[in-house]
Structures are given as C-alpha cells and as structure tokens.
Write an enzyme that holds these catalytic residues in place. Structure first.
Site, PDB file in Angstrom:
ATOM      1  N   ASP A  58      -5.761 -10.090 -15.014  1.00  0.00           N
ATOM      2  CA  ASP A  58      -7.015 -10.894 -14.982  1.00  0.00           C
ATOM      3  C   ASP A  58      -8.042 -10.784 -15.773  1.00  0.00           C
ATOM      4  O   ASP A  58      -8.530  -9.296 -15.492  1.00  0.00           O
ATOM      5  CB  ASP A  58      -7.171 -11.099 -13.399  1.00  0.00           C
ATOM      6  CG  ASP A  58      -7.986 -12.406 -12.916  1.00  0.00           C
ATOM      7  OD1 ASP A  58      -8.615 -12.906 -13.441  1.00  0.00           O
ATOM      8  OD2 ASP A  58      -7.412 -12.805 -11.945  1.00  0.00           O
ATOM      9  N   GLU A  61      -8.522 -20.363 -16.270  1.00  0.00           N
ATOM     10  CA  GLU A  61      -9.071 -20.900 -14.926  1.00  0.00           C
ATOM     11  C   GLU A  61     -10.232 -21.778 -15.239  1.00  0.00           C
ATOM     12  O   GLU A  61     -11.179 -21.273 -16.010  1.00  0.00           O
ATOM     13  CB  GLU A  61      -9.338 -19.749 -14.047  1.00  0.00           C
ATOM     14  CG  GLU A  61      -9.676 -20.571 -12.777  1.00  0.00           C
ATOM     15  CD  GLU A  61     -10.663 -19.817 -11.939  1.00  0.00           C
ATOM     16  OE1 GLU A  61     -10.826 -19.985 -10.664  1.00  0.00           O
ATOM     17  OE2 GLU A  61     -11.616 -19.033 -12.502  1.00  0.00           O
ATOM     18  N   HIS A  90      -5.528 -17.545  -4.680  1.00  0.00           N
ATOM     19  CA  HIS A  90      -6.461 -16.789  -3.764  1.00  0.00           C
ATOM     20  C   HIS A  90      -7.839 -17.476  -3.312  1.00  0.00           C
ATOM     21  O   HIS A  90      -8.408 -16.722  -2.838  1.00  0.00           O
ATOM     22  CB  HIS A  90      -6.741 -15.366  -4.412  1.00  0.00           C
ATOM     23  CG  HIS A  90      -7.333 -15.540  -5.793  1.00  0.00           C
ATOM     24  ND1 HIS A  90      -6.841 -16.298  -6.954  1.00  0.00           N
ATOM     25  CD2 HIS A  90      -8.585 -15.348  -6.234  1.00  0.00           C
ATOM     26  CE1 HIS A  90      -7.839 -16.243  -7.652  1.00  0.00           C
ATOM     27  NE2 HIS A  90      -8.679 -15.681  -7.471  1.00  0.00           N
ATOM     28  N   ASP A  91      -8.126 -18.534  -4.002  1.00  0.00           N
ATOM     29  CA  ASP A  91      -9.167 -19.347  -3.634  1.00  0.00           C
ATOM     30  C   ASP A  91      -9.069 -20.542  -2.759  1.00  0.00           C
ATOM     31  O   ASP A  91     -10.151 -21.126  -2.277  1.00  0.00           O
ATOM     32  CB  ASP A  91     -10.029 -19.727  -5.031  1.00  0.00           C
ATOM     33  CG  ASP A  91     -10.458 -18.613  -5.860  1.00  0.00           C
ATOM     34  OD1 ASP A  91     -10.901 -17.740  -5.321  1.00  0.00           O
ATOM     35  OD2 ASP A  91     -10.320 -18.751  -7.076  1.00  0.00           O
ATOM     36  N   ASP A 142      -2.035  -1.135  -3.729  1.00  0.00           N
ATOM     37  CA  ASP A 142      -1.966  -0.346  -5.210  1.00  0.00           C
ATOM     38  C   ASP A 142      -0.934  -0.775  -6.020  1.00  0.00           C
ATOM     39  O   ASP A 142       0.130  -1.189  -5.559  1.00  0.00           O
ATOM     40  CB  ASP A 142      -2.486   1.070  -4.677  1.00  0.00           C
ATOM     41  CG  ASP A 142      -1.261   1.615  -3.734  1.00  0.00           C
ATOM     42  OD1 ASP A 142      -0.049   1.453  -3.876  1.00  0.00           O
ATOM     43  OD2 ASP A 142      -1.487   2.180  -2.959  1.00  0.00           O
ATOM     44  N   ASP A 193       0.754  -1.208   0.118  1.00  0.00           N
ATOM     45  CA  ASP A 193       0.316  -0.044   0.011  1.00  0.00           C
ATOM     46  C   ASP A 193       0.976   1.245   0.002  1.00  0.00           C
ATOM     47  O   ASP A 193       1.648   1.537   0.885  1.00  0.00           O
ATOM     48  CB  ASP A 193      -0.723  -0.119   1.267  1.00  0.00           C
ATOM     49  CG  ASP A 193      -1.769   1.224   1.518  1.00  0.00           C
ATOM     50  OD1 ASP A 193      -1.753   2.040   0.309  1.00  0.00           O
ATOM     51  OD2 ASP A 193      -1.899   1.542   2.681  1.00  0.00           O
ATOM     52  N   ASP A 202     -10.677 -15.563 -16.063  1.00  0.00           N
ATOM     53  CA  ASP A 202     -11.545 -16.305 -14.950  1.00  0.00           C
ATOM     54  C   ASP A 202     -12.617 -17.226 -15.453  1.00  0.00           C
ATOM     55  O   ASP A 202     -13.302 -16.852 -16.510  1.00  0.00           O
ATOM     56  CB  ASP A 202     -12.072 -15.242 -14.202  1.00  0.00           C
ATOM     57  CG  ASP A 202     -12.698 -15.307 -13.063  1.00  0.00           C
ATOM     58  OD1 ASP A 202     -12.002 -15.834 -12.090  1.00  0.00           O
ATOM     59  OD2 ASP A 202     -13.968 -15.250 -12.757  1.00  0.00           O
TER      60      ASP A 202
HETATM   61  C1  NOJ Z   1     -12.747 -17.340  -9.956  1.00  0.00           C
HETATM   62  C2  NOJ Z   1     -11.909 -16.657  -9.021  1.00  0.00           C
HETATM   63  O1  NOJ Z   1     -10.688 -17.004  -8.880  1.00  0.00           O
HETATM   64  C3  NOJ Z   1     -12.642 -16.262  -7.814  1.00  0.00           C
HETATM   65  O2  NOJ Z   1     -11.895 -15.811  -6.832  1.00  0.00           O
HETATM   66  C4  NOJ Z   1     -14.068 -15.750  -8.107  1.00  0.00           C
HETATM   67  O3  NOJ Z   1     -14.688 -15.393  -6.921  1.00  0.00           O
HETATM   68  C5  NOJ Z   1     -14.824 -16.401  -9.183  1.00  0.00           C
HETATM   69  N1  NOJ Z   1     -13.945 -16.797 -10.327  1.00  0.00           N
HETATM   70  C6  NOJ Z   1     -15.988 -15.648  -9.670  1.00  0.00           C
HETATM   71  O4  NOJ Z   1     -15.295 -14.576 -10.592  1.00  0.00           O
END
Ligand code: NOJ
Length: 546
Positions: A104, A273, A334-335, A30, A22, A206
């Site tokens: 992304d 993805e 991140h998921d 940022d 940041d 995505d």
């Molecule tokens: C996949 C992304 O990696 C995830 O973080 C997101 O919530 C969903 N697609 C919806 O865009």
C-alpha cells in the site's frame, strides 16, 4: 485484449496486517505472523484458499493516528510489525508459493512526524518548505479557501510558529505533499524503486486521485443536495463538489511517469484507490495501458441486495471502461462495514455465497478482504475502545471503521488464535463458532465454498479471461451471465431471491447441453435439465456448455 496478465486473472487478498496474525504476543499483527499463515493462503493445492496475491495495508513506521495511513518513513517496516529482513523473507516465501506481494503506497500525504514535514514546518525558508502545501490565507482566522477534510473540519491547519496554513485532506496529522514540486516527485519515485528492487509485485495507491490540487487554490462549489444519500448532504465535506482539491487534469502526467517506472520492471502492477464525486468515471479515466493497471470500483460495497441493482452496477462499470482497461470488484475492505453484516441476519449466510460466486466469476480482478471467506462480521466496538479517528469524532452517528478491522478468527482458542495477548482491537464474540479451524474440514462451510470457487476459476479459462455477456437483462430475482472464450462458454446463474426462480434468457441459448461445474443445490456434475431451468432459493449454479 492480447496476453492476459497475472493481475487480471489472479485473485487478490487484502490483509490488514495489524489484525491478521500476531507472532510475538504483543497483541498486534506482524509480518512473521503473515509468514506463518502463507500455507493457508496458498500451498499450491485446493486444500488452501488459492489466492494469487496479497495486498498488505500499510506496514511502515507510523504514529498510527490513522491506523498506518500516516506514514513516517516510507522505506522501513514498523518495529511492531517486524524488520526489513522479515519483509524480504515474507516476499521470498510468498513467491515460493506463487503468491505475489502488493504494498500500500500512501503518497498523497505523510505523517506530520515524517522528517520531511518536521523540516518543512520548521521554518519558511527550509528547503523542504515547498514539499507540502503551505499558504498564507488571510491570516490566522481566514484559511486560504473553503476546502474541507474528509475526516471532518477544515482541510487547513494554522501553524502559529511560521504563521501559515498547511493543507490536509484527512487528519491534521496527515499533511498533503506537494506533488507539483519535482523534488517531491523524484523522492516518491525513489520510494517506489526501493520496494520494486526488493521484489514487490505491485502497489495499491491510496487516494491516488487526490495527489494534485488546483494551482490557484480556488474554492470548491457548493453541493446542496447529495442525491444518492440525503444523509450525506448533512456532512460538510459532502456539501461541496470536490473539483479543485482532487481529480485535477495534471494527475495523468504523474501517473504516466509512474507507469513508465513500473514498466521498467517485469510483471509489476498498480491499483488506484479513487474517492471522487464521479467514482466510476474517474476510475475508468485513470486506468489503462499508459496509466494505472487497475482502479478500484467500490460500487458493490454499497449496492442494495437486488439482482437488478448488481446487474446495473456491472453494466455501468463495463460500459465506462475503455477497451484496454480491466474491471475490478470488491465486496468489503478496511473502510466499509463487512458485507456479511450488510446482508442482514437471517439470509446473510446464503447471500454471502451468492456474493462470493458473483465476485469470483465476473470479468475482472476480484479483491477479497481477510476473513470474508469465513463470513467474518462487523464487530461492535464500545466507545472507549475505539481506535479509528473517524469513529471517535462522529460517534454515535457513525461508529467508524474499527468494526471491520478486528482480528482474524483462526480457531476457538483465546483471542481466536490471533494472539496470546489482548489484541489492539477486540475479537468478534462469534469467534468460537466462526473460525478457520471450524470450517477448514467441513465441505459445506463458507471457507470450502470460497476454495472451490477460487480453484474452479483457476481451472476455467472462460472465468479467468472470458468476455462478459448478460444473459437475462433486467431480471428481478436472478443475475445470470455468460463468460466466453473462443474455446469455452460458461453460464453463471445467481438466484438473489429467497424463492425459486426460472431462468428465461432474453437471447438464444448458446448451447443446448450444459454440465454443472459448481452448484449450491447439489447438482455438481449433472447436466442441466431442459432449457427453462428452475433454480432454488439463493442457488449458485455455474455451468459449462458442452
Ligand atoms: C484511504 C484509506 O483506505 C483509508 O483507510 C485512509 O484512512 C485514507 N485513505 C487516508 O489515507
């Protein structure tokens, strides 16, 4: 495979921009923060991490209902993250250091605040109406079909003003666009060109296999039992075979067009993805010379800690991919919960090294997730601080994805050197000990180990581009494999076990003499003793045939 491209040899580092650095003290990461840390990522010397590309999770204007995966303007930067001028500077400065920039692209859905959707929902005869997926269903009580949202509830929301349903595979605030409408496709290609013209080197797409839905809106069949995870059989979304709301054959035509667009620019790449009932099969089917350059394989994000399980995951991926395709590997993103935490408490530090060595020596493009190089762990977020909509909905059964998205731990000062303000997500409490500053000058730190691996990979053609050949199939404790080019053979031995293991290959040794390139047992530079060597608990040993 002929010439090898940068996106095959290179190491790609995922930055979650809200949490990386940041620069303006508002508690949110940022673009200028990222610029200030580029030397850490790659300053051209082994003192830096040495990554070849950064993938930025979404940086666009967004109401942040899904942490930026709900985009309200595809061709601008979120004000909290900076400006387009900052972005241009980031690209220039990254390129000056040999770092490529991957954006992304979230093109399956927009935010409900996107002007396209605002127009689309304003009336049935608005020219943008058909840019989204509207349907009458059976009136306000009967949605058009049984499709479910990945984030819970129905995939349809009734719009009382225009008396139709719209479809959303995720939140109701993330309406899916109509990719079968040529105007939508043309608008999306404009977005892609906008960023390519600004010098972006590639895109992560995505949920790319969700773009096209069934044109007859058929019900998904019921899936009674989720073999891989009985727990998931309790979740409504997983109690369906998703054959009509994703993985439709017409998607390939869209991807071919996309590829042609990318190929008009030199050296650009894409990585898709995939979230599917058949993740490996679909990932393999959607990459190749005319389709996406790469697709993710998330097998490692849920493979249990057993050498044989990893070996099998690699075997299946290698077998699924066609000759013109190239593998990818990911331990964390991140998921999913960070792998350092997945690997248990006691052994995590040693397992994380084994996993890093595997990721960075296999045939395929490795994707690192920010902070894994210092062993960042999952952070426990109290309920009142949850940001992720999925965590909020399913707490306490599932606590969501905030725990893997907390601020990067740069040093031991307040807020881990991430920000001068209170960050949007709390910092992990271990930041005083676990941070970049503490590890940078320690030759035995995890960070130093990642640096050694990445720079070794750069200097070793067999690791970057060589063929993959298992060396001891079915071994219980260790994973060992060869990487070959015409000029070089490298052997990688990874002991997954907490006890010594003997390497007994199931094929002839390709050489009698081996020099150790990198070892966690202090063997660097030595020659391997004998042809039935013993490896220490959790040892990583990378050797070159002499
Ligand atoms: C996949 C992304 O990696 C995830 O973080 C997101 O919530 C969903 N697609 C919806 O865009």
């Amino acid at each position: 495979m002929g010439d090898i491209a940068w996106w095959q040899e290179g190491v790609i580092y995922q930055i979650y921009p809200l949490s990386f650095a940041d620069s303006n003290g508002d508690g949110m990461g940022d673009l200028r923060g990222i610029i200030s840390r580029l030397d850490y990522l790659n300053d051209g010397t082994p003192a830096s991490l040495g990554v070849d590309a950064i993938w930025l999770s979404p940086v666009y204007p967004s109401p942040l209902r899904d942490c930026g995966y709900d985009v309200s303007d595809y061709t601008d930067i979120a004000p909290a993250m900076g400006t387009l001028a900052d972005f241009d500077e980031l690209v220039d400065r990254a390129h000056a250091r040999g770092i490529r920039v991957i954006l992304d692209l979230v093109l399956n859905h927009t935010s409900d605040q996107h002007p396209w959707f605002v127009a689309s929902r304003s009336s049935r005869d608005n020219p943008r109406r058909d840019w989204y997926l509207w349907h009458d269903g059976g009136g306000p009580r009967r949605p058009p079909n049984n499709w479910r949202s990945r984030f819970g509830g129905r995939a349809w929301t009734w719009d009382a003003a225009t008396r139709q349903w719209y479809m959303h595979g995720f939140l109701p605030e993330q309406p899916d666009v109509n990719w079968r409408n040529p105007q939508v496709k043309a608008a999306m290609w404009e977005v892609v060109r906008f960023w390519l013209d600004r010098g972006v080197d590639g895109f992560r797409l995505d949920v790319v296999n969700h773009y096209i839905k069934d044109d007859q809106w058929r019900d998904n069949p019921t899936r009674w039992w989720y073999r891989e995870s009985p727990l998931r059989s309790l979740i409504a979304y997983d109690r369906q075979w998703h054959i009509y709301d994703r993985d439709r054959p017409a998607l390939k035509d869209v991807l071919r067009e996309f590829r042609q667009l990318l190929d008009a620019y030199p050296e650009r790449m894409s990585v898709g993805e995939i979230s599917s009932d058949d993740p490996l099969g679909v990932a393999a089917a959607l990459c190749g010379p005319e389709l996406l350059h790469l697709t993710f394989n998330f097998a490692f994000t849920h493979t249990p800690w057993r050498a044989a399980a990893f070996q099998e995951a690699i075997r299946r991926w290698e077998a699924a991919l066609g000759p013109g395709s190239w593998p990818t590997y990911t331990l964390s993103n991140h998921d999913v919960p960070r792998h350092y935490s997945r690997y248990g408490r006691r052994a995590a530090a040693r397992r994380a090294r084994v996993a890093a060595a595997m990721l960075l020596t296999l045939r395929g493009t490795p994707f690192l997730y920010y902070g894994e190089e210092i062993g960042m762990r999952e952070t426990a977020i109290p309920r009142r601080e949850l940001v992720d909509p999925v965590g909020k909905r399913y707490w306490p059964f599932y606590r969501g994805r905030d725990g893997c998205r907390t601020p990067m731990q740069w040093d031991a000062t307040a807020q881990a050197g991430f920000s001068t303000a209170r960050p949007w997500l709390r910092v992990n409490e271990d930041y005083m000990r676990r941070n970049v500053a503490a590890q940078r000058d320690d030759p035995n730190s995890l960070l130093s180990f990642y640096r050694q691996l990445i720079w070794l990979r750069k200097a070793t053609p067999a690791l970057r581009r060589g063929r993959y050949e298992p060396f001891q199939e079915g071994a219980r404790e260790s994973l060992s494999f060869l990487r070959h080019t015409a000029e070089q053979t490298v052997l990688v031995v990874l002991n997954f076990a907490d006890r010594p293991t003997r390497l007994v290959p199931d094929r002839p040794w390709p050489s009698r003499r081996w020099r150790v390139l990198l070892s966690t047992a202090g063997r660097n530079g030595e020659e391997l003793p004998g042809l039935a060597p013993v490896f220490a608990p959790y040892e990583v040993c990378i050797m070159e045939a002499l």
